[in-house]
Write a protein that holds these residues in place. Structure first.
Motif, PDB file in Angstrom:
ATOM      1  N   ASN A 134      35.924  44.511  36.354  1.00 55.42           N
ATOM      2  CA  ASN A 134      34.937  43.996  37.300  1.00 55.42           C
ATOM      3  C   ASN A 134      33.514  44.195  36.796  1.00 55.42           C
ATOM      4  OD1 ASN A 134      36.221  42.774  39.830  1.00 55.42           O
ATOM      5  ND2 ASN A 134      37.502  44.548  39.361  1.00 55.42           N
ATOM      6  N   LEU A 181      33.036  43.676  33.719  1.00 52.12           N
ATOM      7  CA  LEU A 181      33.030  42.500  32.857  1.00 52.12           C
ATOM      8  C   LEU A 181      32.720  41.240  33.672  1.00 52.12           C
ATOM      9  CD1 LEU A 181      33.662  42.741  29.830  1.00 52.12           C
ATOM     10  CD2 LEU A 181      35.749  41.476  30.265  1.00 52.12           C
ATOM     11  N   TYR A 182      33.308  41.196  34.871  1.00 52.90           N
ATOM     12  CA  TYR A 182      33.083  40.044  35.753  1.00 52.90           C
ATOM     13  C   TYR A 182      31.593  39.931  36.108  1.00 52.90           C
ATOM     14  CZ  TYR A 182      33.605  37.295  40.140  1.00 52.90           C
ATOM     15  OH  TYR A 182      33.494  36.368  41.151  1.00 52.90           O
ATOM     16  N   GLY A 183      30.998  41.055  36.471  1.00 50.63           N
ATOM     17  CA  GLY A 183      29.563  41.048  36.757  1.00 50.63           C
ATOM     18  C   GLY A 183      28.759  40.716  35.513  1.00 50.63           C
ATOM     19  N   GLY A 190      28.885  37.188  34.502  1.00 50.00           N
ATOM     20  CA  GLY A 190      28.069  36.369  35.404  1.00 50.00           C
ATOM     21  C   GLY A 190      26.614  36.297  34.994  1.00 50.00           C
ATOM     22  N   GLU A 206      43.612  40.908  38.309  1.00 51.44           N
ATOM     23  CA  GLU A 206      42.880  40.341  39.433  1.00 51.44           C
ATOM     24  C   GLU A 206      41.500  39.853  38.976  1.00 51.44           C
ATOM     25  OE1 GLU A 206      41.080  43.002  42.160  1.00 51.44           O
ATOM     26  OE2 GLU A 206      41.425  41.721  43.886  1.00 51.44           O
ATOM     27  N   TYR A 229      39.689  36.107  38.794  1.00 52.97           N
ATOM     28  CA  TYR A 229      38.366  35.781  39.370  1.00 52.97           C
ATOM     29  C   TYR A 229      37.475  35.125  38.312  1.00 52.97           C
ATOM     30  CZ  TYR A 229      38.680  38.091  43.940  1.00 52.97           C
ATOM     31  OH  TYR A 229      38.981  38.422  45.226  1.00 52.97           O
ATOM     32  N   LEU A 275      33.857  31.952  33.958  1.00 53.51           N
ATOM     33  CA  LEU A 275      32.955  32.835  33.233  1.00 53.51           C
ATOM     34  C   LEU A 275      33.485  33.116  31.830  1.00 53.51           C
ATOM     35  CD1 LEU A 275      31.957  35.441  35.948  1.00 53.51           C
ATOM     36  CD2 LEU A 275      30.771  33.365  35.250  1.00 53.51           C
ATOM     37  N   ILE A 335      27.682  32.785  41.613  1.00 53.57           N
ATOM     38  CA  ILE A 335      28.947  32.941  40.893  1.00 53.57           C
ATOM     39  C   ILE A 335      30.009  33.292  41.919  1.00 53.57           C
ATOM     40  CG2 ILE A 335      30.182  34.227  39.088  1.00 53.57           C
ATOM     41  CD1 ILE A 335      27.784  32.982  37.840  1.00 53.57           C
ATOM     42  N   THR A 336      30.980  32.433  42.076  1.00 55.17           N
ATOM     43  CA  THR A 336      32.049  32.719  43.034  1.00 55.17           C
ATOM     44  C   THR A 336      33.308  31.979  42.635  1.00 55.17           C
ATOM     45  OG1 THR A 336      32.686  32.701  45.372  1.00 55.17           O
ATOM     46  CG2 THR A 336      31.357  30.857  44.617  1.00 55.17           C
ATOM     47  N   SER A 337      34.447  32.498  43.074  1.00 50.78           N
ATOM     48  CA  SER A 337      35.705  31.777  42.887  1.00 50.78           C
ATOM     49  C   SER A 337      36.221  31.289  44.233  1.00 50.78           C
ATOM     50  CB  SER A 337      36.741  32.699  42.224  1.00 50.78           C
ATOM     51  OG  SER A 337      36.941  33.848  43.019  1.00 50.78           O
ATOM     52  N   LEU A 338      35.417  31.493  45.270  1.00 44.88           N
ATOM     53  CA  LEU A 338      35.842  31.160  46.638  1.00 44.88           C
ATOM     54  C   LEU A 338      35.415  29.749  47.010  1.00 44.88           C
ATOM     55  CD1 LEU A 338      36.884  32.250  49.463  1.00 44.88           C
ATOM     56  CD2 LEU A 338      34.508  32.825  49.927  1.00 44.88           C
TER      57      LEU A 338
END
Lengths: 267, 77, 362
Positions: free
Chosen positions: C64, C66-68, C71, C90, C94, C100, C217-220
C-alpha cells in the motif's frame, strides 16, 4: 426606517458583507452522507484550512474505505482512495516521495482502528510527517450499523443488538490515547463537531496538526468524535445530544499531546 | 440614527437535507423547518425572521452540507 | 561494456533498482529475497540518487506504500516471496484497477501456505491469471539469469509507465540466490520533480496544478455502465500488450521435432537437458517464454503448424504453465508435463528421461 425582511436583505446581502460560505475546495457535488452527519462538517473545516493556509496546490489527501470512501469526490484537491485501513501506508509513501506537500489521511473508526490498526500504529511510531484525521462515531455506518472497535460499552449496534458486552466483545479501543504514547507523534488531539463551539475548536486543532506537518515535526493526529444518525437510529439532533451525554464520558475531548509532550493523563 | 450589526443568511434549500442542526445552533431562534419539501423530499431550513440575526454564523458552521451563506454588516437604523 | 560484477540475483536486482532511477523501494523481509532490502539499506541509495528505501511493518503496508507511491507518478518498486506476494494481492488489484505503474518482484518459494523457503515456480497462475480479485492482468517478466534480474528492471519500469500497469518480475529462489557474472547497465538519472509533473501530471497526485483539473486515483466506480467500460478499457490495454509485448527466446529450435517449454530456472535446467538429448540424436529445442503474460501462444502455434511432434513443459510446480501451452497447441500435438515441487530441483537427466518416456515413446 422600518427594517422589513426585504429591506434587511437589500442592505446586508452584498458580496463585501459575506462572512461565511462554502469553501471552493469543497466540490458542488451533494455529499453522500446522511442528513446531519459529522463527516460533512469535518470535510468542510479541513478544506477551509487548506484554502486559508494557501495549500490548495500542495495538498494530497487519502480517502479511506467506509462512509467517507467518496471523500475524494467532495474534497477538491488531489486525492487517492486507499484500500481498507491502509491510508497511512499510502500517506507514508506519498509524503516521502513528495516531502514538500501537505499529506493527510481521512479515516473512520473501522478503517483506522480495526482493519488498519497496524498501519496506524506503525505509521505513528515511525513519526511519518503526515496528518491523520480520524472520525470516530462508534459504529460502522457504511455497512449498516455494525459494532466498531470504538463502540462504547452497552451501546447497541446490529452486531451487538443487546448492547456491547465487553466480557464477550472486548473493550472500546482508544486509538488516540495509544498513538499519543508513541514517540513519533507530535500533536494528538480529540475534538468533536456537534456544536458551533466545538466545530471552531476542532478547526483550530486541525490547524495545529497541519502546522506541525508543515514544520516537519512528525505525525499529527486529530480524532473527531462524531455522530451516526442512521446507525444509531436517532434524529440528528437527538444523536448529537446522545453523543454529548454518552460518548464524551469515554472519549474525553481536548489536546492529549502538544509539541511532542503529553499534556493529559492517559486513562 | 443608531448603528447596529445586522446579519442575514441565505439557505440553498435544494441542497439542504433537513437535519435541523442549524435550528438548534441558532442563538436567536430565527431558523425553522419549512412545511414544504425540496426536490429531494426534505423539509428544508427556513430563515423566517431576519431582524434579530447578528450574523454569528453558528448555523453555517454546524451545517454538514455547507448550504448556508452568512452576511453581516453595520447598518443604520 | 558496463561494469562487471559477481552478484547474487537478488543483489543484482537491488543494484538495478538504484541504477534504473527508481524513486522508492518499500518492502518487508522474507526468505529467499531478503538480500534485496539488505543490499539497498547497505548501499544508501538515498545518498547515491535520492531514492527512498523503507522497511514496512508488513507486506500489506509495503504494497500500500507502493500504491500511494505509484499514485505520485514516481518510480516505485517492491520485492517479496510467495507468501508475502499473497498478502500483497489486494493492493496489486487496486493498482491494476487504478492503472498505476509499479514494479513487483516475486522470488518464488514453495507452497501452499508457509510451504518452504526452497525455490519454486508455483505462483505462475497467481502472477499470470490475476491473483487478486477482479478482472485484471499484470505484465509478467520471467528472468532466467542474474543478468536478467538486472536487465529486466529498467525494462519493467518502461513497460509499467507505457501501459500504466503493474509489472511483475516472476523470479524464483534459484535465480535470486545464485551468483553469476552480471554486466550492470549505466545509471539512469531519477526524474526530477518537474519531469514527473511533465510526464505524469495529467493523472498522478502531484498537487493540483493551477488552471488544470485535479487528479484522483481510485479503483472505485459505483456506476455499473461506467465500471463496465473501465473493465473494457483495461482489456483493450491488455490486448495491446498481447499484440506488442510478447517476448521469448528459442534455443535449437530450427530443426527441432520436439520442444521443451520452460521459463526461469526450469529453462536453465532444460537448456542442459537439450544438450544431453541432442548428443543422443534427439532433435529437441527449447522455447523460453520471457513474458509469461502476455504469453507467446503464437510461437507455439507456429511450431505446431510446422509439424511439431510434441511439447514437454518443465516447471518447478505441479503443472501450471502447461495450461497455456495446451491453449496454444490444442489437440494438434502432444503436450506433457514434468516437474518437481517442494524445493526439489529437477536434474537435466530427469528432463531427458521425461522427454523420452512421455513425449517420444509415450
Amino acid at each position: 426606517m422600518e427594517l422589513t425582511a426585504d429591506k434587511i436583505k437589500e442592505l446586508v446581502v452584498k458580496p463585501e458583507n459575506k462572512v461565511y460560505t462554502k469553501t471552493p475546495l469543497l466540490t458542488d457535488k451533494t455529499l453522500s452522507y446522511c442528513p446531519g452527519c459529522g463527516h460533512g462538517v469535518a470535510h468542510r473545516i479541513l478544506m477551509e484550512l487548506v484554502e486559508e493556509m494557501g495549500l490548495e496546490n500542495d495538498t494530497i489527501g487519502i480517502a479511506p474505505v467506509g462512509c467517507s470512501v467518496l471523500a475524494y469526490e467532495f474534497m477538491n484537491v488531489d486525492m487517492q482512495e486507499a484500500a481498507h485501513g491502509r491510508a497511512p501506508a499510502l500517506a507514508t509513501a506519498i509524503k516521502r516521495l513528495w516531502p514538500n506537500k501537505f499529506v493527510f489521511s481521512y479515516q473512520g473508526d473501522g478503517d483506522l482502528a480495526a482493519i488498519g490498526g497496524n498501519e496506524t500504529l506503525h505509521t505513528c511510531n515511525r513519526g511519518e510527517n503526515i496528518t491523520i484525521i480520524f472520525i470516530n462515531n462508534g459504529i460502522y455506518g457504511m455497512t449498516g450499523g455494525q459494532m466498531a472497535p470504538t463502540t462504547i460499552p452497552g451501546m447497541r449496534t446490529s452486531t451487538s443488538p443487546y448492547g456491547r458486552d465487553v466480557q464477550m466483545m472486548g473493550y472500546p479501543l482508544k486509538m488516540t490515547e495509544i498513538v499519543a504514547m508513541l514517540p513519533g507523534t507530535y500533536y494528538v488531539s480529540r475534538q468533536a463537531v456537534y456544536s458551533a463551539k466545538h466545530v471552531r475548536k476542532a478547526k483550530k486543532a486541525i490547524k495545529k496538526a497541519i502546522e506541525a506537518q508543515l514544520e516537519g515535526k512528525g505525525t499529527s493526529f486529530v480524532e473527531i468524535v462524531s455522530n451516526c444518525n442512521s446507525g444509531w437510529k436517532m434524529t440528528p439532533v437527538k444523536a448529537n445530544q446522545w453523543l454529548e451525554e454518552n460518548m464524551l464520558d469515554y472519549y474525553h475531548l481536548g489536546d492529549i499531546k502538544v509539541d511532542g509532550k503529553l499534556v493529559k493523563e492517559i486513562v | 440614527m443608531a448603528k447596529k450589526v445586522q446579519g442575514y443568511i441565505e439557505i440553498d434549500k435544494e441542497r439542504c437535507k433537513g437535519c435541523e442542526l442549524c435550528v438548534v445552533a441558532c442563538p436567536k431562534d430565527i431558523i425553522r423547518m419549512s412545511k414544504d419539501v425540496n426536490a429531494k423530499g426534505y423539509h428544508y431550513a427556513e430563515f423566517f425572521n431576519p431582524e434579530p440575526c447578528v450574523g454569528c454564523a453558528d448555523c453555517a458552521v454546524v451545517c454538514p452540507d455547507g448550504v448556508i451563506t452568512v452576511y453581516r454588516a453595520r447598518i443604520e437604523v | 561494456m558496463g561494469e562487471l560484477r559477481l552478484m547474487k540475483g537478488n543483489e543484482a536486482f537491488a543494484e538495478a533498482v538504484i541504477r534504473a532511477g527508481a524513486d522508492g523501494y518499500f518492502g518487508y523481509p522474507i526468505t529467499p529475497q531478503s538480500e534485496v532490502i539488505e543490499y539497498l539499506m547497505a548501499e544508501k541509495p538515498y545518498e547515491r540518487t535520492g531514492m527512498v528505501v523503507l522497511q514496512a511493518e508488513s507486506e500489506l503496508a509495503a504494497i500500500n506504500m507502493l500504491y500511494g507511491g505509484a499514485g505520485t507518478g514516481k518510480k516505485v518498486v517492491t520485492s517479496s516471496s510467495s507468501p508475502g506476494i499473497s498478502l500483497m494481492m489486494e493492493g496489486i488489484s487496486y493498482m491494476a484497477g487504478a492503472e498505476l505503474p509499479c514494479v513487483l518482484m516475486n522470488v518464488q518459494r514453495g507452497g501452499p501456505g508457509l510451504g518452504t523457503i526452497q525455490p519454486s515456480q508455483s505462483d505462475y497462475f497467481q502472477a499470470t491469471k490475476g491473483g487478486g480479485h477482479g478482472d485484471y492482468r499484470l505484465l509478467v517478466l520471467a528472468p532466467a539469469s542474474v543478468q536478467e534480474m538486472s536487465d529486466f528492471v529498467p525494462l519493467a519500469f518502461d513497460l509499467a509507465f507505457k501501459y500504466r500497469n503493474p509489472v511483475m518480475i516472476l523470479s524464483d529462489g534459484v535465480i535470486g540466490q545464485m551468483m553469476e557474472k552480471v554486466e550492470l547497465f549505466d545509471s539512469i538519472p531519477r526524474w526530477t520533480d518537474e519531469e514527473v509533473i511533465e510526464k505524469n501530471g495529467d493523472w498522478a497526485t502531484v498537487g493540483k496544478r493551477p488552471g488544470k483539473e485535479r487528479n484522483i486515483i481510485t479503483s472505485l466506480d459505483l456506476d455499473p455502465y461506467s465500471m463496465e467500460k473501465h473493465n473494457h478499457d483495461l482489456f483493450a490495454k491488455y490486448q495491446k500488450m498481447e499484440e506488442e509485448e510478447v517476448r521469448w527466446e528459442e534455443i535449437n529450435t530450427e530443426d527441432a521435432e520436439y520442444f521443451i517449454v520452460a521459463y526461469g530456472s526450469a529453462s536453465r535446467i532444460s537448456q542442459k537437458a537439450i544438450e544431453l538429448a541432442r548428443a543422443e540424436g534427439i532433435k529437441v529445442g527449447l522455447i523460453r517464454p520471457i513474458t509469461l503474460y502476455p504469453y507467446p501462444y503464437k510461437v507455439l502455434q507456429e511450431k505446431v503448424e510446422k509439424g511439431a511432434k510434441g511439447f514437454l513443459t518443465v516447471e518447478l510446480n505441479m503443472g501450471q504453465m502447461i495450461e497455456d501451452v495446451k491453449l496454444a497447441v490444442k489437440d494438434n500435438s502432444k503436450v506433457e508435463f514434468f516437474g518437481h515441487v517442494g524445493g526439489v530441483i529437477p536434474t537435466p537427466e530427469e528432463v531427458v528421461e521425461a522427454l523420452k518416456t512421455k513425449i517420444i515413446g509415450g
